[in-house]
Write a protein that holds these residues in place. Structure first.
Motif, mmCIF file in Angstrom:
data_model
loop_
_atom_site.group_PDB
_atom_site.id
_atom_site.type_symbol
_atom_site.label_atom_id
_atom_site.label_comp_id
_atom_site.label_asym_id
_atom_site.label_seq_id
_atom_site.Cartn_x
_atom_site.Cartn_y
_atom_site.Cartn_z
ATOM 1 N N SER A 1 11.984 56.103 -46.808
ATOM 2 C CA SER A 1 11.324 55.892 -45.601
ATOM 3 C C SER A 1 11.573 56.844 -44.562
ATOM 4 O O SER A 1 12.219 57.747 -44.580
ATOM 5 N N SER A 2 10.874 56.857 -43.440
ATOM 6 C CA SER A 2 10.825 58.074 -42.191
ATOM 7 C C SER A 2 12.256 58.329 -41.952
ATOM 8 O O SER A 2 12.665 59.427 -42.028
ATOM 9 N N GLY B 1 16.260 50.430 -30.409
ATOM 10 C CA GLY B 1 16.521 50.869 -31.725
ATOM 11 C C GLY B 1 16.027 52.019 -32.090
ATOM 12 O O GLY B 1 15.616 52.893 -31.257
ATOM 13 N N SER B 2 16.133 52.661 -33.325
ATOM 14 C CA SER B 2 15.982 53.976 -33.864
ATOM 15 C C SER B 2 15.557 53.838 -35.325
ATOM 16 O O SER B 2 16.220 52.835 -35.927
ATOM 17 N N GLY B 3 14.857 54.671 -35.718
ATOM 18 C CA GLY B 3 14.488 54.599 -37.248
ATOM 19 C C GLY B 3 13.048 53.867 -37.287
ATOM 20 O O GLY B 3 12.593 53.409 -36.511
ATOM 21 N N TRP B 4 12.394 54.126 -38.610
ATOM 22 C CA TRP B 4 11.397 53.438 -38.965
ATOM 23 C C TRP B 4 11.229 53.422 -40.260
ATOM 24 O O TRP B 4 11.264 54.285 -41.181
ATOM 25 N N HIS C 1 12.111 50.393 -44.161
ATOM 26 C CA HIS C 1 12.810 49.515 -44.723
ATOM 27 C C HIS C 1 14.239 49.565 -44.877
ATOM 28 O O HIS C 1 15.061 48.615 -45.130
ATOM 29 N N GLN C 2 14.941 50.788 -44.545
ATOM 30 C CA GLN C 2 16.387 51.127 -44.435
ATOM 31 C C GLN C 2 16.990 51.313 -45.686
ATOM 32 O O GLN C 2 18.225 51.261 -45.677
ATOM 33 N N VAL C 3 16.217 51.627 -46.638
ATOM 34 C CA VAL C 3 16.917 51.681 -48.162
ATOM 35 C C VAL C 3 16.485 53.068 -48.643
ATOM 36 O O VAL C 3 15.446 53.502 -48.723
ATOM 37 N N GLY C 4 17.687 53.557 -49.426
ATOM 38 C CA GLY C 4 17.427 55.019 -50.026
ATOM 39 C C GLY C 4 17.489 56.202 -49.180
ATOM 40 O O GLY C 4 18.377 56.169 -48.668
ATOM 41 N N MET C 5 16.331 57.017 -49.332
ATOM 42 C CA MET C 5 16.534 58.169 -48.708
ATOM 43 C C MET C 5 16.019 58.178 -47.132
ATOM 44 O O MET C 5 14.495 57.767 -47.064
ATOM 45 N N SER C 6 16.373 58.801 -46.254
ATOM 46 C CA SER C 6 15.701 59.164 -44.899
ATOM 47 C C SER C 6 14.940 60.302 -45.134
ATOM 48 O O SER C 6 15.485 61.230 -45.441
#
Length: 600
Positions: free
Chosen positions: A355-356, A560-563, A565-570
């Protein structure tokens, strides 16, 4: 010629890599007569994951300079195209219609000219025809016979070539025309699964296909031998061919039949910036290729493998009319240089998620989806990411803020089925060891509570990610990414000495850490790995800690930060790592520990 040479290079590279690298098991993939894996991508469907619904009429148009004319037929069980009929090269626009009475004209509902039962015009493609006696042994014989009648066309009906004349709106009209022809032939229709191909804007039928419930009409653009045919459909241009069927005897499902590497070209430039660093795009290519091969037949009940949205992977083929939209030279180079490469774990295709951005750390998939990250998917364990922050100024989701009054938040949660008829007393947030919120318990003033699991937190609270604090409250602990002193080191948040530590190379080889380990940073600098040295990035990131936080008040502000599902690769992390000099296989190994890059 450039496309031909590029494709030959990709095939040669794949063949050489096959000799050198371990290949994961083949799974459900079949290849056509050219050795290509063909991916079925749903472009129009009743599936909720496809933006374009089923169609009364589906239009194709040759892309200028990329092939001309069309071939009609079907795809066999190995996804080989079998030709039954063709146009000449002067036919540049065709439309596939369900075999019902449809008129050509402007549709205000669709905002364009098309064929529809609701359009009123003098151009009618009717569903009643005059069928000439007998059948024919070849398309050439049938086409010669059809040419002798005004409105004559070739039809493939239940596995035989037939010749039909006219496209009438009623049986009475067809019988009148039959009488004018001296009573020859029989008045016929089609099954609820029949399809006609017409020259766009006319009622001239070019070909008709009806094999009953299992009808799957195939169209392969180009009769000129162009090697890089591209065809317009619904605002985008695509490589490969197209398949049509009437899934329940109604409107048309449209599927792009595209070679694997062309599919990957149509993904990575939309899932990641088309001009991002080459090594980041190569990482995305490996992820995209692995994902689609792992998820073949994901939407088989709708007649295709994969959808075009983020529910699968975003796919828009070779772009649109926008000059800066679609594959770029660098994104196509990324596909070429990774041709046939996938991510594998213990000889099988890995589950690839991305995800992003994560805002500092991915999360253990067990805490979000219940995935077994101890035995079957240890590579989805979650890692602290010190690299992504390099690009915070370019990432609109680092940071972000969402605020509610207590009443607004209660109303939102209740609209998602959490709580009823009461106001919020407090929120109880559980943070994982990686600093992400993996559970929220909402306590209501009536004494009841609602537990919201990690996979539902973003939707229930309207947030971009699960990495956040509420009203500035944080956990008492922390998970630093730099050592606190002595001989201990921190690797993705885990403290300890060098005993029992392992390294994973870019090729996936695993070995114990030696007595005098060194760190090579993304910029190429080399330093000894000692207690107070950073583990490989030259910087440090303060991370939230593990624990439970309780928050209450008249309003709730989520920082917060990020966009994602939080799994795998950014994806932003991959970009940052590429800028620091990491290669694509090193990036894969960082985000998916234990996974190898190998030829499929």
């Amino acid at each position: 010629m450039e496309y031909i040479m590029r494709k030959r290079f990709m095939q040669l590279a794949a063949a050489l890599l096959a000799v050198c690298l371990t290949a994961p098991s083949a799974g459900a993939v079949t290849t056509n007569r050219d050795g290509e894996a063909i991916i079925r991508v749903g472009l129009a469907s009743s599936s909720t994951h496809v933006p374009t619904g089923e169609l009364e009429a589906a239009h194709l148009e040759n892309s200028d300079g990329y092939g001309a004319g069309y071939r009609f037929g079907y795809y066999d069980e190995n996804r080989n195209f079998v030709e039954l009929a063709r146009t000449d090269s002067s036919t540049t626009k065709v439309a596939v219609l369900k075999t019902e009475n449809l008129y050509y004209g402007y549709s205000s509902a669709l905002g364009k000219n098309t064929y529809s039962a609701s359009v009123s015009s003098g151009i009618l493609v009717g569903c009643v025809h005059i069928q000439l006696p007998g059948s024919y042994g070849s398309y050439q014989e049938a086409a010669a016979a059809a040419a002798g009648y005004e409105g004559g066309f070739v039809a493939w009906i239940n596995g035989q070539y037939q010749v039909r004349v006219g496209a009438y709106g009623t049986g009475a009209d067809a019988r009148a025309a039959q009488s004018a022809l001296g009573g020859i032939g029989t008045v016929v229709g089609t099954s609820a699964y029949g399809m006609s191909v017409v020259a766009t804007g006319t009622n001239r039928v070019l070909f008709q296909y009806d094999m009953g419930e299992n009808s799957r009409l195939g169209i392969q653009p180009d009769v000129t031998g162009a090697q890089e045919a591209q065809t317009w459909f619904s605002g985008f241009k695509y490589r490969g061919g197209f398949q049509y069927h009437r899934r329940t005897g109604g409107n048309l499902t449209v599927v792009n039949m595209v070679e694997l590497e062309d599919y990957v070209n149509g993904v990575i430039c939309y899932e990641m910036g088309r001009e991002w660093p080459l090594e980041a795009l190569k990482t995305q290519a490996v992820c995209a290729r692995t994902y689609v091969l792992k998820n073949l037949n994901k939407h088989s009940s709708y007649g295709f493998d994969i959808c075009t949205t983020s529910s699968c992977q975003v796919y828009h083929g070779m772009g649109s009319l926008k000059a800066d939209y679609g594959p770029s030279q660098v994104s196509m180079k990324a596909v070429e240089q990774t041709a046939g490469l996938v991510a594998a774990y213990q000889g099988n295709l890995a589950e690839m998620f991305y995800s992003s951005s994560f805002g500092g750390a991915s999360e253990d998939a067990h805490n979000i989806w219940g995935t077994d990250t101890t035995n079957t998917h240890p590579y989805l364990c979650g890692v602290v990411d010190p690299y992504e922050a390099d690009l915070d100024e370019y990432n609109s989701f680092s940071p972000w803020t969402v605020s509610y009054t207590s009443a607004q938040l209660a109303q939102r949660l209740q609209s998602y089925g959490r709580g009823e008829g009461s106001s919020i007393d407090r929120l109880e947030l559980t943070y994982s060891s990686l600093g992400n919120v993996i559970k929220v318990v909402v306590w209501w003033n009536n004494g009841k509570s609602s537990t919201i699991k990690a996979s539902d937190i973003r939707s229930c609270f309207g947030l971009n990610a699960i990495r956040f604090t509420v009203n500035g409250a944080g956990t008492s602990g922390s998970a630093p990414t730099t050592p606190s002193g002595g001989s201990d080191i921190y690797i993705n948040g885990a403290e300890g000495g060098l005993d029992g530590k392992y390294t994973i190379s870019g090729t996936g080889a695993v070995s114990t850490v030696g007595e005098k380990p060194y760190v090579i940073t993304g910029t190429g600098s080399v330093s000894a790995l000692e207690g107070k040295e950073n583990t490989g990035n030259g910087g440090s990131t303060s991370q939230p800690g593990q624990g439970v936080v309780t928050v209450s008040g008249g309003s709730y502000t989520f920082n917060g930060s990020g966009w994602g599902h939080q799994v795998g690769m950014s994806q932003y992390g991959a970009n940052a790592m590429a800028r620091r000099g990491f290669t694509f296989d090193q990036i894969v190994a960082f985000y998916f520990p234990g996974v190898q890059v190998a030829h499929y």
